[in-house]
Design an enzyme around this catalytic site. Structure first.
Site, PDB file in Angstrom:
ATOM      1  N   HIS A  41       6.954  41.317  39.700  1.00 33.98           N
ATOM      2  CA  HIS A  41       7.919  41.026  38.772  1.00 33.98           C
ATOM      3  C   HIS A  41       9.397  41.826  39.174  1.00 33.98           C
ATOM      4  O   HIS A  41       9.892  42.706  38.686  1.00 33.98           O
ATOM      5  CB  HIS A  41       7.829  41.377  37.374  1.00 33.98           C
ATOM      6  N   HIS A  74      -1.776  39.767  39.398  1.00 33.72           N
ATOM      7  CA  HIS A  74      -2.048  39.839  37.936  1.00 33.72           C
ATOM      8  C   HIS A  74      -3.543  39.154  37.491  1.00 33.72           C
ATOM      9  O   HIS A  74      -3.719  39.353  36.416  1.00 33.72           O
ATOM     10  CB  HIS A  74      -0.966  39.111  37.091  1.00 33.72           C
ATOM     11  N   HIS A 128       2.014  37.250  29.194  1.00 31.37           N
ATOM     12  CA  HIS A 128       2.138  37.978  30.441  1.00 31.37           C
ATOM     13  C   HIS A 128       0.933  37.129  31.176  1.00 31.37           C
ATOM     14  O   HIS A 128      -0.281  37.037  30.743  1.00 31.37           O
ATOM     15  CB  HIS A 128       1.754  39.229  30.232  1.00 31.37           C
ATOM     16  N   GLU A 130      -1.407  38.537  33.278  1.00 33.47           N
ATOM     17  CA  GLU A 130      -2.670  39.062  33.185  1.00 33.47           C
ATOM     18  C   GLU A 130      -3.339  38.724  31.896  1.00 33.47           C
ATOM     19  O   GLU A 130      -4.707  38.430  31.887  1.00 33.47           O
ATOM     20  CB  GLU A 130      -2.475  40.654  33.276  1.00 33.47           C
ATOM     21  N   CYS A 216      -4.630  50.918  33.311  1.00 32.53           N
ATOM     22  CA  CYS A 216      -4.956  51.361  34.708  1.00 32.53           C
ATOM     23  C   CYS A 216      -4.137  52.744  34.847  1.00 32.53           C
ATOM     24  O   CYS A 216      -3.227  53.102  34.615  1.00 32.53           O
ATOM     25  CB  CYS A 216      -4.405  50.319  35.843  1.00 32.53           C
TER      26      CYS A 216
HETATM   27  S1  SF4 Z   1      -2.620  49.148  39.791  1.00 35.33           S
HETATM   28 FE1  SF4 Z   1      -2.320  48.460  37.774  1.00 35.33          FE
HETATM   29  S2  SF4 Z   1      -0.219  48.035  37.602  1.00 35.33           S
HETATM   30 FE2  SF4 Z   1      -0.696  47.857  39.801  1.00 35.33          FE
HETATM   31  S3  SF4 Z   1      -1.266  45.839  39.909  1.00 35.33           S
HETATM   32 FE3  SF4 Z   1      -3.151  46.833  39.831  1.00 35.33          FE
HETATM   33  S4  SF4 Z   1      -3.478  46.665  37.383  1.00 35.33           S
HETATM   34 FE4  SF4 Z   1      -1.513  45.989  37.930  1.00 35.33          FE
END
Ligand code: SF4
Length: 315
Positions: A41, A74, A128, A130, A216
């Site tokens: 993005h 995603h 989104h 995801e 995350c």
């Molecule tokens: S580390 Fe976290 S923010 Fe980055 S792509 Fe993976 S899940 Fe998405």
């Protein structure tokens, strides 16, 4: 004047890997390489990748039969793979899947909860990619998604209107850590039997109400570093794509702490007057912001300060 750049700022490993995969695939492919959806993005990054020959499309119908294709970090719903297969685009041949392993982890958590009798609610953003991908493993379009902690009442209505045996809440990886805590707290305030944390190891799936912390670590690190900047700086500049969920969360975090903050996409948007009377400047960036954009912003802030010194000397 001091400029402090957040220790964890910019590209996370998942986004870095997705870009590497897309670039490598395009380089090794003499024909056209398609990417389904925005790989990251960030408008500038997308433009650079387009200049290197990658073609971004929003719909599978725009990808030709048998074309070399990349899927972004995603995570996609299973229907994407099925539709691509109909076009002879399959993994191991011409389909390159850059889904972040931490998103796959959320999918696995969702599946395990569902298989253990839980009705699963997502704390995330309706549109989104995801959240859409994770919903596929639950109730598809009918999956209950809650966007804000203030919408706890909607969750309670959903629980009260249905007769679910067990309910679990999971989060999109890029949501606010504080917001997730708030949501659970707001819900628990109205319940006798509270939502308790289920560890990621997914042991103990007997509880009636549970939640799993699926935000995350890169997101958590960026939010926590931004909070530190918001506490100690006079102004914080947040760099990120307009559609970047995690960048918007960083901006919201600054506003939550009441520090003057500005959400920008690139250094051209910086305004000299923002820095009047400011000594400590914080700079942070979402997981979809490349290092070069952060460096350009830092450089431009330095230039604006030296311009200000000259203005002062001339007056
Ligand atoms: S580390 Fe976290 S923010 Fe980055 S792509 Fe993976 S899940 Fe998405």
């Amino acid at each position: 004047m001091e400029i402090k750049v957040a220790k964890h700022a910019g590209f996370c490993f998942g986004v870095k890997k997705a870009i590497e995969i897309a670039e490598d695939v395009a380089q090794g492919n003499s024909g056209k390489t398609y990417v389904l959806g925005q790989l990251v993005h960030n408008e500038k990054v997308i433009k650079n990748l387009e200049a290197n020959g990658l073609i971004f499309v929003d719909n599978i119908s725009d990808i030709p039969q048998n074309a070399v294709t990349v899927l972004r970090a995603h995570g996609e719903p299973g229907t994407t793979y099925q539709s691509l297969e109909k076009k002879s685009i399959v993994k191991g041949r011409n389909l390159n899947d850059a889904t972040c392993p931490l998103v796959t982890l959320v999918h696995n958590v969702a599946i395990k909860l569902k298989n253990n009798g839980y009705e699963v609610i997502i704390f995330g953003k309706h549109n989104h990619p995801e959240a859409v991908g994770t919903s596929y493993h639950l109730r598809g379009k009918d999956t209950f998604i809650v966007e804000e902690p203030e919408q706890a009442g909607l969750v309670l209505d959903y629980i009260n209107k249905n007769n679910f045996e067990k309910i679990a809440i999971i989060s999109q990886t890029t949501m606010s850590v504080y917001g997730y805590k708030q949501l659970i707290q707001n819900i628990n305030n109205s319940l006798n039997e509270k939502f308790a944390e289920i560890p990621l190891s997914m042991r103990n799936l007997d509880a009636k109400y549970g939640f799993v912390d699926t935000i995350c670590n890169p997101t958590k690190q960026r939010q926590s570093d931004t909070e530190d900047l918001a506490k100690e700086c006079d102004i914080v500049i947040v760099i990120g794509g307009k559609n970047s969920s995690n960048s918007k969360e960083l901006y919201a975090k600054c506003r939550e702490f009441g520090v003057e903050s500005h959400f920008i996409q690139s250094e051209e948007q910086l305004q000299k007057e923002w820095f009047d009377g400011k000594d400590k400047i914080g700079v942070t960036a979402g997981a979809s912001t490349p290092d070069y954009l952060i460096n350009e912003v830092v450089e431009r802030i330095r230039e604006l300060y030296s311009d200000k010194k000259e203005d002062f000397a001339q007056s």
